[in-house]
Structure formats: C-alpha cells, structure tokens
Write an enzyme that holds these catalytic residues in place. Structure first.
Site, PDB file in Angstrom:
ATOM      1  CG  PHE A 141      -1.730   1.243   1.082  1.00  0.00           C
ATOM      2  CD1 PHE A 141      -3.122   1.127   0.230  1.00  0.00           C
ATOM      3  CD2 PHE A 141      -1.624   2.550   1.539  1.00  0.00           C
ATOM      4  CE1 PHE A 141      -4.034   2.342   0.156  1.00  0.00           C
ATOM      5  CE2 PHE A 141      -2.438   3.662   1.515  1.00  0.00           C
ATOM      6  CZ  PHE A 141      -3.640   3.495   0.669  1.00  0.00           C
ATOM      7  CG  ASP A 179       5.982   3.906   1.858  1.00  0.00           C
ATOM      8  OD1 ASP A 179       5.833   4.690   2.606  1.00  0.00           O
ATOM      9  OD2 ASP A 179       4.806   3.754   0.883  1.00  0.00           O
ATOM     10  CE  LYS A 216      -0.072   6.891   6.655  1.00  0.00           C
ATOM     11  NZ  LYS A 216      -1.270   7.039   6.576  1.00  0.00           N
TER      12      LYS A 216
HETATM   13  C1  PLP Z   1       2.893   2.932   3.686  1.00  0.00           C
HETATM   14  C2  PLP Z   1       2.287   3.969   3.168  1.00  0.00           C
HETATM   15  N1  PLP Z   1       2.707   4.805   2.062  1.00  0.00           N
HETATM   16  C3  PLP Z   1       1.923   5.538   1.377  1.00  0.00           C
HETATM   17  C4  PLP Z   1       0.573   6.075   2.005  1.00  0.00           C
HETATM   18  C5  PLP Z   1      -0.055   7.184   1.419  1.00  0.00           C
HETATM   19  O1  PLP Z   1      -0.074   8.162   2.366  1.00  0.00           O
HETATM   20  P1  PLP Z   1      -1.392   9.433   1.899  1.00  0.00           P
HETATM   21  O2  PLP Z   1      -2.509   8.859   2.386  1.00  0.00           O
HETATM   22  O3  PLP Z   1      -0.828  10.449   2.842  1.00  0.00           O
HETATM   23  O4  PLP Z   1      -1.341   9.756   0.476  1.00  0.00           O
HETATM   24  C6  PLP Z   1       0.214   5.299   3.123  1.00  0.00           C
HETATM   25  C7  PLP Z   1      -0.943   5.917   3.557  1.00  0.00           C
HETATM   26  O5  PLP Z   1      -1.757   5.096   4.624  1.00  0.00           O
HETATM   27  C8  PLP Z   1       1.000   4.163   3.831  1.00  0.00           C
HETATM   28  O6  PLP Z   1       0.397   3.639   4.827  1.00  0.00           O
END
Ligand code: PLP
Length: 399
Positions: free
Chosen positions: A137, A222, A251
């Site tokens: 994700f 990530d 975040k």
């Molecule tokens: C591991 C990871 N990468 C990227 C994202 C995407 O972030 P955003 O919701 O700020 O676009 C999330 C969101 O939950 C995430 O958990």
C-alpha cells in the site's frame, strides 16, 4: 441538518467511518459533541504519532501561521533550508525533497528512480522497471494503485502505468529473481501496514540492501507509516541496521497538523530533478516546514522512540495473552499491532464493539484490527485499552 447528515449528502462516499463524530482532541484522547471521551488507537493511521494538539507543535504552528504561511517555490523562504537540513540529518542523507502527501512522495520517488535509471545507470529509454511487493500500500494515485494487488483499490481505474514487477512480500530470493538490467528500484514497506501489519522475516531488509548494492539498484523504503518512531526506532529500517538509498516519509512529519511528506536521498539520486521537472504549489511551504522541523527536533532526543519501544513491548506482551481467546495471531513492532481475529469474527464488528467501549480502532482487510496509538499515550490508558480489546474479542467470540 447535523454534520453527519450533511456529510452523507454532500461528501463523496469513499470512506465508511465509524459512527462517531469527533469535535476535540488532546494527546491520545478525543471527544464527541456530548463530551464523551474516546481513546484513539487509530491516530490518523500514524499521522498523530505525537498525539492530538501537541502543545509544542501547536505553538510552532500558530507562530508560523501568523508570520508566513505560503509562498510557493517561486521565491525563497526562511523555513525551507533549515527544515531540509534537519530532516536530512535525521535520515543520514545528503538532501531531501519536500512534498505534501504520502502518495505524492511515492510518485516523486518513482519519477526519481526512473530518471536515475536512464541518466545514471544507463537503462535504455522507457525501459526502466521497479520491483514492488504483493500486498503493498503506497497510496491512491493511478500509477500507485496500478501496481497494487488489492482489487478494491484498482477496479475501474485502468489503464495503468506499466513498468512495475510484483513479487511476494518478505521473500528476498523473489526480489533477486525479479531484478534485471532494467531495474531502477526496489520499493518496499519495511512493515506492511494496510495489508495487516505484516512483519517480514528478520534480515529481509538487510538482504534487499545487499542485493540492491550488488546490482546497482535503488532501495526505496516507504516509511510513510513505519517511520518517525512508530516501530520503536526512528525508522523501521533501523531494526535491520540498514540505510536505504531513499526514504519516503509522510504522515507524522506534519505533527498531526498539516500534510507534509518528503523524499530523502543523496545528491547523486535527488540531483536528477532539475527546475521544471517536478514540484507542487504547496510542497515545502513555510507552515509545514516549521512544523516538520519541530517534529524532527522532538525525534532527535529519542524520547518518542523509547516510548514506542517500551510501551510497545508492554502492548505486545498483553496482546499475546489473547491468542487462542478470539485472536489468532498478533503481529507488529513498537506501538503498532495487527490483531488477527479468529476467522468467524468480523473486524468491523470488533471495531464497532470497541467504539461502544470508548476505544477507536479500525479493521483492515476484514479480519485484522489495527492498533497504533499516539506515542504519547499514558501507560495506564494503554493497559485500559488492552482490557477493552480483551473484553471485546471475548464477548464477540461468546456470541
Ligand atoms: C506505507 C504508506 N505509504 C503511502 C501512504 C499514502 O499516504 P497518503 O495517504 O498521505 O497519500 C500510506 C497511507 O496510509 C501508507 O501507509
């Protein structure tokens, strides 16, 4: 009309929130309009690592907000340089590129890795590939959902961007087999959050690090959700003692106040971006930079990481006692747990039952309850939360 009825009528239905309306928050607690308090174990999916309305972050925000909030990058401002320096130092990289959300930081990392592959590695035009993991994700843009393995995220949104190769998560040999001369990067979550807090085998990230170094491939971690203290260390990659070529952060970087994300890497990689090739109006704005800098400053002392480690050990020890009592397995690290319920129990029913006990937690993928409280949660509140979880899974199982 009440706010929820207005939301129902005027807002797109791309979420299914729990039936509670929050109007106020402080630390790990929120309140509804009647003053009923709930303990927040969702913490905006780790965007609230420092809790609601952290006094120091609010102070910095108010000060900056009344001084200078936005310039765009058409001119310089005084917050960008100090923020980038401090975050780069925290990451151990030479530079950072600020963006806004997790998804647009991932998009940035993808563009950067592709351009790096052509300009530095020498991959033929338009042939660059990126290895990604099943169950990933990384956000919701069309390119990102295009390499998701979740049908709900993809269905109806094609055609998708080519150039991604999917391999099973946690299997370093599968990555080795997938890497070839066209590979620009391996993109990986150090722990898969949305997939259910899936922790890979020990040494997985180390193996990916070695492989990427050997094959001249960028390792892109990530850490949008795992980073900034959530797992008991500054970055989840620290558990394997490695530094990726690229960190993607988001975040909690915004202190639960503003969206700010970043891509951190050395100049030989970030340097592929030139004026005009990438950007965003709000990226690196003064308000976000001031708050992000205060967040980095708070992480520098190690206090939040320590809280996550010790309270996380307490959480996991307590949750382990639920296995066999409505719970099949508990996974996670630091103040982050995925509670895999017995197959006959529904995650949604569990989160609604917890809500009745004044605890906010959400399910993911049907069967897993995610627990990720703010790192500022008090020990007694955490113990109380575990009691509510135990009572909830016990009562659901008894039906
Ligand atoms: C591991 C990871 N990468 C990227 C994202 C995407 O972030 P955003 O919701 O700020 O676009 C999330 C969101 O939950 C995430 O958990």
């Amino acid at each position: 009309m009440d706010p929820v009825a207005l939301e129902d009528r005027f807002c797109a239905h791309n979420y299914s929130p729990l039936p509670v309306t929050v109007v106020r928050g402080r630390g790990a607690w929120v309140e509804d309009p009647d003053g009923v308090r709930y303990l927040d174990l969702i913490a905006a999916y780790s965007a609230l690592n420092f809790g609601h309305c952290h006094p120091r972050l609010v102070e910095v925000a108010v000060e900056q907000l009344s001084t200078l909030s936005l310039t765009s990058r058409a001119v310089h401002h005084d917050q960008l340089g100090p923020f980038c320096r401090d975050l780069a130092e925290l990451c151990g990289t030479e530079a950072v590129l600020p963006m806004n959300t997790g998804a647009d930081a991932i998009e940035t990392a993808i563009k950067m890795a592709r351009r790096w592959a052509y300009q530095v590695k020498g991959v033929g035009p338009d042939r660059a590939t990126i290895v990604v993991c099943e169950g990933n994700f990384h956000g919701r843009t069309t390119t990102i959902v295009g390499f998701s393995s979740d049908p709900a995220a993809r269905e109806g949104f094609g055609p998708f961007t080519p150039g991604f190769v999917q391999v099973p998560y946690g299997d370093a040999d599968a990555v080795r087999r997938a890497v070839d001369d066209t590979t620009a990067a391996v993109l990986v979550e150090p722990i898969q959050g949305e997939a259910g807090v899936i922790v890979p085998p020990d040494g997985y990230l180390r193996a990916l690090r070695d492989l990427c170094t050997e094959r001249g491939v960028l390792l892109v971690a990530d850490e949008v959700q795992t980073g900034l203290g959530r797992t008991g260390t500054t970055f989840a990659c620290d558990h394997d003692g490695i530094r990726p070529d690229v960190y993607v952060l988001g975040k909690a970087l915004g202190g639960g106040i503003v969206p700010i994300s970043a891509v951190a890497a050395d100049h030989d990689v970030l340097g592929v971006f030139t004026p005009g090739s990438h950007g965003s109006t709000f990226a690196g704005n003064p308000l976000a930079c001031a708050i992000g800098r205060a967040v980095v400053d708070m992480l520098r002392t190690g206090e939040m990481q320590e809280r996550s480690r010790t309270l996380g050990a307490r959480l996991h020890a307590a949750l382990a006692g639920l296995v066999g009592r409505g719970v099949r397995e508990v996974r996670g690290r630091g103040l982050w747990a995925g509670i895999e319920l017995d197959p006959e129990l529904s995650g949604r029913a569990a989160s609604e039952a917890l809500l009745r006990r004044r605890v906010l937690a959400r399910e993911t993928h049907g069967q897993t309850l995610r627990v990720a409280p703010p790192l500022v949660i008090e020990e007694a509140d955490l113990d109380w939360a575990v009691e509510q979880i135990a009572a909830t899974v016990g009562s659901l199982g008894a039906r």
